[in-house]
Design an enzyme around this catalytic site. Structure first.
Site, PDB file in Angstrom:
ATOM      1  N   TYR A   1       0.825  -1.205   0.000  1.00 33.74           N
ATOM      2  CA  TYR A   1       0.000   0.000   0.000  1.00 33.74           C
ATOM      3  C   TYR A   1       0.862   1.259   0.000  1.00 33.74           C
ATOM      4  O   TYR A   1       1.819   1.383   0.766  1.00 33.74           O
ATOM      5  CB  TYR A   1      -0.907   0.007   1.231  1.00 33.74           C
ATOM      6  CG  TYR A   1      -1.662   1.306   1.406  1.00 33.74           C
ATOM      7  CD1 TYR A   1      -2.770   1.594   0.622  1.00 33.74           C
ATOM      8  CD2 TYR A   1      -1.261   2.253   2.347  1.00 33.74           C
ATOM      9  CE1 TYR A   1      -3.471   2.788   0.764  1.00 33.74           C
ATOM     10  CE2 TYR A   1      -1.947   3.446   2.508  1.00 33.74           C
ATOM     11  CZ  TYR A   1      -3.047   3.709   1.707  1.00 33.74           C
ATOM     12  OH  TYR A   1      -3.732   4.886   1.842  1.00 33.74           O
TER      13      TYR A   1
ATOM     14  N   GLY B   1      -5.699   5.457  -0.061  1.00 35.44           N
ATOM     15  CA  GLY B   1      -7.091   5.516   0.346  1.00 35.44           C
ATOM     16  C   GLY B   1      -7.986   4.720  -0.580  1.00 35.44           C
ATOM     17  O   GLY B   1      -7.727   3.554  -0.899  1.00 35.44           O
TER      18      GLY B   1
ATOM     19  N   HIS C   1      -1.664  16.710   0.301  1.00 38.58           N
ATOM     20  CA  HIS C   1      -2.155  16.745   1.669  1.00 38.58           C
ATOM     21  C   HIS C   1      -1.642  17.950   2.464  1.00 38.58           C
ATOM     22  O   HIS C   1      -1.998  18.111   3.639  1.00 38.58           O
ATOM     23  CB  HIS C   1      -1.807  15.441   2.394  1.00 38.58           C
ATOM     24  CG  HIS C   1      -2.684  14.292   1.983  1.00 38.58           C
ATOM     25  ND1 HIS C   1      -2.629  13.728   0.736  1.00 38.58           N
ATOM     26  CD2 HIS C   1      -3.663  13.621   2.650  1.00 38.58           C
ATOM     27  CE1 HIS C   1      -3.528  12.747   0.649  1.00 38.58           C
ATOM     28  NE2 HIS C   1      -4.164  12.664   1.801  1.00 38.58           N
TER      29      HIS C   1
ATOM     30  N   ASN D   1       1.889   9.957   7.798  1.00 40.65           N
ATOM     31  CA  ASN D   1       0.857   9.028   8.257  1.00 40.65           C
ATOM     32  C   ASN D   1       1.183   8.577   9.679  1.00 40.65           C
ATOM     33  O   ASN D   1       1.880   7.604   9.894  1.00 40.65           O
ATOM     34  CB  ASN D   1       0.807   7.834   7.291  1.00 40.65           C
ATOM     35  CG  ASN D   1      -0.257   6.821   7.652  1.00 40.65           C
ATOM     36  OD1 ASN D   1      -0.057   5.635   7.462  1.00 40.65           O
ATOM     37  ND2 ASN D   1      -1.380   7.258   8.155  1.00 40.65           N
TER      38      ASN D   1
ATOM     39  N   ARG E   1     -12.088  22.106  51.818  1.00 33.38           N
ATOM     40  CA  ARG E   1     -11.869  20.849  52.524  1.00 33.38           C
ATOM     41  C   ARG E   1     -11.562  19.696  51.582  1.00 33.38           C
ATOM     42  O   ARG E   1     -10.828  18.762  51.925  1.00 33.38           O
ATOM     43  CB  ARG E   1     -13.112  20.523  53.363  1.00 33.38           C
ATOM     44  CG  ARG E   1     -12.924  19.404  54.337  1.00 33.38           C
ATOM     45  CD  ARG E   1     -14.029  19.305  55.391  1.00 33.38           C
ATOM     46  NE  ARG E   1     -15.262  19.970  55.060  1.00 33.38           N
ATOM     47  CZ  ARG E   1     -16.450  19.369  54.991  1.00 33.38           C
ATOM     48  NH1 ARG E   1     -16.545  18.072  55.170  1.00 33.38           N
ATOM     49  NH2 ARG E   1     -17.538  20.063  54.742  1.00 33.38           N
TER      50      ARG E   1
END
Length: 535
Positions: free
Chosen positions: A61, A68, A91, A203, A308
């Site tokens: 890939y 994608g 990107h 990535n 408290r």
């Protein structure tokens, strides 16, 4: 090792041992960076092995395929540089304001360490280039908006990768300038991304992890400062130390954060002559009255929850931040891109880029820091409300109430910021499908980290009001000489920034000034300089 030596000591990136403190030193102090020689050697070996797999004809890939939804499209190995370069360019689409320089450096550091893990199969040159950028102060200009936090922080990290190939922009004096100009000045040649390297650089979860590391580390400092100002309020109101006794926490309800917060309060109040314990209560308060009706004996026994239950609330904040820090440390030392290469094994096509663990951690951080601010604002309100302050004048007016309003106006920003913090909902459940429904469930982790940063910054103003009000309460009570060592250091630090409010004056500047000191951790440093060490 001195603080200066710690700040300037080299940070070595090996993919396994980076800490939040290391990220902070790189980001804030420009600590020198290096990649361990054995890491570079391992990267070279892994790279050769990975290229052998590619040339064997295996389908991988993003190396021999598109990205994608376009994974079904085959890409010739001869197009390796073009494929990786186009990915970075396409990107590099982030928008909005730019991350501050320290934030961008933290993100670069996180990415460098993830790639140093060795499973991303990038060349040693990529690791050396990112380290070189950190050492030379070449800081990518990274827009804040665009990451979905699922296929990693794609848009965020693409703006880093763009500078590696000589494109995009870098920061200089807070402004962005073309990367090519700076590289030319430094005599640096851009790198061409080879098989998988564009994908490996963009990535992963390093955007949310780098920013988150800063936010959580600074959040822990803010927590300490919340304890410091809480202790000063306890002194100003002459509270009992009984709620902080070790047995009530270590034996009865042993949450570690609660134990540590109670211990810190005991340390901060150790030598105070103002707070009291139950064993000596009757002798100290016999016949003393507040106003016309309430004796101190009664109010010492059961103070309001904001006084408290400080260990219970801030202890839970501490446990949440500690858990987030653990998640971030794991993520800093993880390989978070896809695919990953393991020697002698099938190439791993998985989902380590998904940011859900960090998205959750940062949402929990947002919730915890919001409650820290709520607790601070409630104590400030108690100081300013004459019906709740055990005898202090309304709004801590030094004289002529009515003619002077004291801290009445200064309370409004803190109240507004509490409301604003509460509007910042969880990002980690806001999944919106994208990328042709390939990314059909996303983490929005970077949004979660930005949300936490926003609350962290808002809290500095909320704590500023409490610090100013606590110092004013000390002045009006006339008990400055009885303060603990830590209380005196805190009081003097406030007074170095703003004088006693003896009449109404312009308040905005001093609120911002004290808030900036909180942001820089100066009240924690003041207490440390006085010899008081906190857990």
């Amino acid at each position: 090792m001195t603080a200066l030596e710690t700040a300037t000591a080299s940070v070595s990136f090996d993919g396994e041992n980076l800490t939040l403190a290391d990220v902070r030193r790189v980001a804030e102090d420009s600590a020198p960076c290096s990649v361990a020689p054995e890491v570079l050697a391992k990267a070279a070996v892994r790279r050769r092995q990975f290229e052998e797999v590619v040339h064997s004809g295996a389908a991988i890939y993003g190396v021999t395929t598109g990205y994608g939804e376009m994974i079904y499209m085959q890409v010739e190995p001869s197009k390796e540089v073009e494929l990786q370069t186009n990915l970075i360019r396409s990107h590099s689409a982030g928008v909005g304001p730019l991350f501050a320089e320290d934030e961008a450096r933290a993100i670069v550091a996180a990415r460098l360490n993830a790639l140093s893990r060795g499973y991303s199969a990038v060349r040693p040159e990529i690791l050396e280039r990112l380290a070189l950028y950190l050492n030379l102060g070449i800081t990518p200009a990274i827009p804040e908006i665009g990451s979905l936090g699922a296929s990693g922080d794609l848009a965020t990290l693409s703006h880093i990768a763009a500078t590696v190939i000589g494109e995009g922009y870098v920061l200089r004096n807070g402004n962005r300038i073309p990367t090519e100009v700076v590289l030319r000045e430094q005599g640096i040649e851009p790198l061409e991304p080879r098989f998988k390297e564009g994908l490996a650089m963009i990535n992963g979860t390093s955007g949310m992890t780098g920013l988150g590391s800063l936010v959580v580390s600074r959040g822990l400092d803010q927590l300490h400062q919340a304890e410091i100002v809480a202790a000063l309020v306890l002194e100003a109101l002459r509270c009992s130390t009984s709620p902080f006794l070790a047995e009530g926490h270590e034996l009865a309800r042993p949450h570690q954060g609660q134990i540590d917060s109670a211990a810190n309060l005991r340390t901060l109040l150790a030598d105070s002559r103002l707070v009291v314990d139950h064993s000596s209560l009757r002798d100290q308060v016999e016949g003393e009255r507040i106003g016309d009706e309430v004796t101190r004996t009664n109010v010492y026994l059961q103070k309001a929850y904001s006084l408290r239950a400080i260990p219970q609330v801030l202890g839970a904040v501490r446990d949440t931040l500690t858990s987030a820090a653990s998640s971030l440390t794991t993520e800093l030392n993880s390989a978070t891109d896809n695919p990953l290469f393991f020697e002698g094994q099938e190439v791993f096509h998985g989902g380590n880029y998904h940011g859900q663990p960090i998205a959750f951690a940062m949402d929990f951080t947002t919730i915890a820091l919001t409650q820290l601010g709520v607790l601070s604002e409630r104590r400030s309100n108690r100081l300013l409300n004459r019906h709740l302050s055990y005898g202090l004048p309304e709004f801590l007016v030094a004289g002529d109430p009515g003619l002077n309003s004291g801290f009445a106006g200064a309370q409004y920003p803190a109240t507004a910021l509490i409301a604003e913090n509460r509007t910042i909902g969880p990002a980690s459940i806001q999944s919106v499908p994208s990328n042709g429904d390939n990314q059909d469930i996303v983490s929005m982790g970077l949004i979660a980290a930005r949300n936490a940063r926003r609350v962290l910054n808002n809290n500095t103003k909320i704590l500023a009001l409490e610090l100013l009000a606590a110092a004013q309460a000390v002045d009006l009570s006339g008990r400055r000489e009885g303060l603990s060592t830590a209380g005196a250091a805190t009081y003097e630090k406030v007074r170095s920034l703003a004088p006693t409010l003896d009449r109404d004056r312009y308040m905005s500047d001093e609120l911002e000034l004290v808030a900036s000191a909180v942001e820089r951790g100066e009240f924690l440093e003041a207490v440390k300089s006085a010899g008081v060490e906190l857990r």
